[in-house]
Design a protein around this motif. Sequence first.
Motif, PDB file in Angstrom:
ATOM      1  N   ALA A  11       0.926  -1.332   0.229  1.00 42.92           N
ATOM      2  CA  ALA A  11      -0.134   0.018   0.036  1.00 42.92           C
ATOM      3  C   ALA A  11       0.932   1.170  -0.047  1.00 42.92           C
ATOM      4  CB  ALA A  11      -0.896   0.088   1.307  1.00 42.92           C
ATOM      5  N   ALA A  25      -2.211   4.232   7.149  1.00 41.85           N
ATOM      6  CA  ALA A  25      -1.136   3.394   6.871  1.00 41.85           C
ATOM      7  C   ALA A  25      -0.512   2.440   7.991  1.00 41.85           C
ATOM      8  CB  ALA A  25       0.084   4.334   6.859  1.00 41.85           C
ATOM      9  N   MET A  28      -3.400  -0.294   7.910  1.00 39.69           N
ATOM     10  CA  MET A  28      -3.211  -1.213   6.764  1.00 39.69           C
ATOM     11  C   MET A  28      -2.075  -2.294   7.227  1.00 39.69           C
ATOM     12  SD  MET A  28      -4.211   0.853   3.484  1.00 39.69           S
ATOM     13  CE  MET A  28      -5.728   1.512   3.401  1.00 39.69           C
ATOM     14  N   GLN A  29      -0.756  -1.563   7.859  1.00 40.79           N
ATOM     15  CA  GLN A  29       0.195  -2.500   8.249  1.00 40.79           C
ATOM     16  C   GLN A  29      -0.239  -3.631   9.285  1.00 40.79           C
ATOM     17  OE1 GLN A  29       4.402  -1.158   8.632  1.00 40.79           O
ATOM     18  NE2 GLN A  29       3.842  -1.024  10.836  1.00 40.79           N
ATOM     19  N   ALA A  33      -0.503  -5.738   5.426  1.00 39.80           N
ATOM     20  CA  ALA A  33       0.275  -5.150   4.061  1.00 39.80           C
ATOM     21  C   ALA A  33       1.623  -4.743   4.456  1.00 39.80           C
ATOM     22  CB  ALA A  33      -0.629  -3.765   3.565  1.00 39.80           C
ATOM     23  N   VAL A  35       3.621  -1.281   4.054  1.00 37.30           N
ATOM     24  CA  VAL A  35       3.098   0.260   3.661  1.00 37.30           C
ATOM     25  C   VAL A  35       4.073   0.982   3.557  1.00 37.30           C
ATOM     26  CG1 VAL A  35       1.796   1.904   4.655  1.00 37.30           C
ATOM     27  CG2 VAL A  35       1.181  -0.480   5.071  1.00 37.30           C
ATOM     28  N   LEU A  52       7.171   2.309  10.869  1.00 41.11           N
ATOM     29  CA  LEU A  52       6.534   1.647   9.645  1.00 41.11           C
ATOM     30  C   LEU A  52       7.759   0.191   9.822  1.00 41.11           C
ATOM     31  CD1 LEU A  52       6.146   3.756   6.801  1.00 41.11           C
ATOM     32  CD2 LEU A  52       4.169   2.461   7.943  1.00 41.11           C
TER      33      LEU A  52
END
Length: 255
Positions: A11, A25, A28-29, A33, A35, A52
Amino acid sequence: MTLFSLANKVALVTGGNGGIGRALALGMQEAGARVAVTGRNADKNRAVAAELAQEGAVFVLDVRSEAAVEEVIAAVMARFGRLDILVNNAGIGGGGPMMEMSREDWDDVMAVNLTGSFLCAKHAARAMTAQGRGGKIINIGSMYSMFGPDSFVDYGASKTAVLGLTRGLAVELAQHNIQVNAILPGWFVTDMTQEIYESDLGERIRRKTPAGRWGADEDIVGTGVFLASAASDFVTGTAIPVDGGYLVTDRLMHG
Ligand code: NDP
């Protein structure tokens, strides 16, 4: 649950170094995903890089430049090998009495909120169609995609246009199995709204919102993951308000 899993997906979230973009973000992680995010502010970029899971996942990008957008999409492809989800979140507020609004300020709001979303969608769609696995594009609109804001005509026009962009892209990209939808956030506490949140108006907004509160990071995540996942494979061209009921209330503003 597999239907909502983003495992094996990559993403890209524009303006993902703070506020709603960062929340999406990280959400979604958490859903599996890998990211990448973009941002301009170096301090904010450093802070989100630490959150992240992937190294080298933060890209400096001004979405007003097509050359820069093309470069970043290519860099994400080079770094991660694929791109499945784009979140067009980068945005600015604008505002002011329209009779005093300068052409430059108007153009800037359009350039970031509308043209930037188009440019990122264009180059992300090229990457997605080239890899032939479909994809998801999520555009961040606003309640002001739906009604006329007082003294924010530039912002309202840009966010209403984001709905037109969403619908057109949804139709054109359906043949490539790319779904395109919008999220319309209500009032969320972020850098963009912090001053309003702390003012009397912030309290009136809270009281008008049927949920009785402002939105927080976790409130946006579920809808983002849904629209990024296989759970929404037959959902395209639509807009989902995430606003604690603000859009549908006729409750009068008290005080
Ligand atoms: P923030 O100000 O926290 O985030 C805005 C993001 O956009 C930042 O990451 C910023 O990066 C980035 N950005 C701004 N200009 C550019 C540009 N020219 N190129 C690339 N990135 C840019 O605000 P929010 O999190 O509140 O806003 C996120 C989105 O949500 C926006 O589209 C906004 O319109 C929308 N929204 C917000 C609502 C709210 O109540 N907060 C309500 C409805 C919609 P940097 O700081 O590095 O410049």
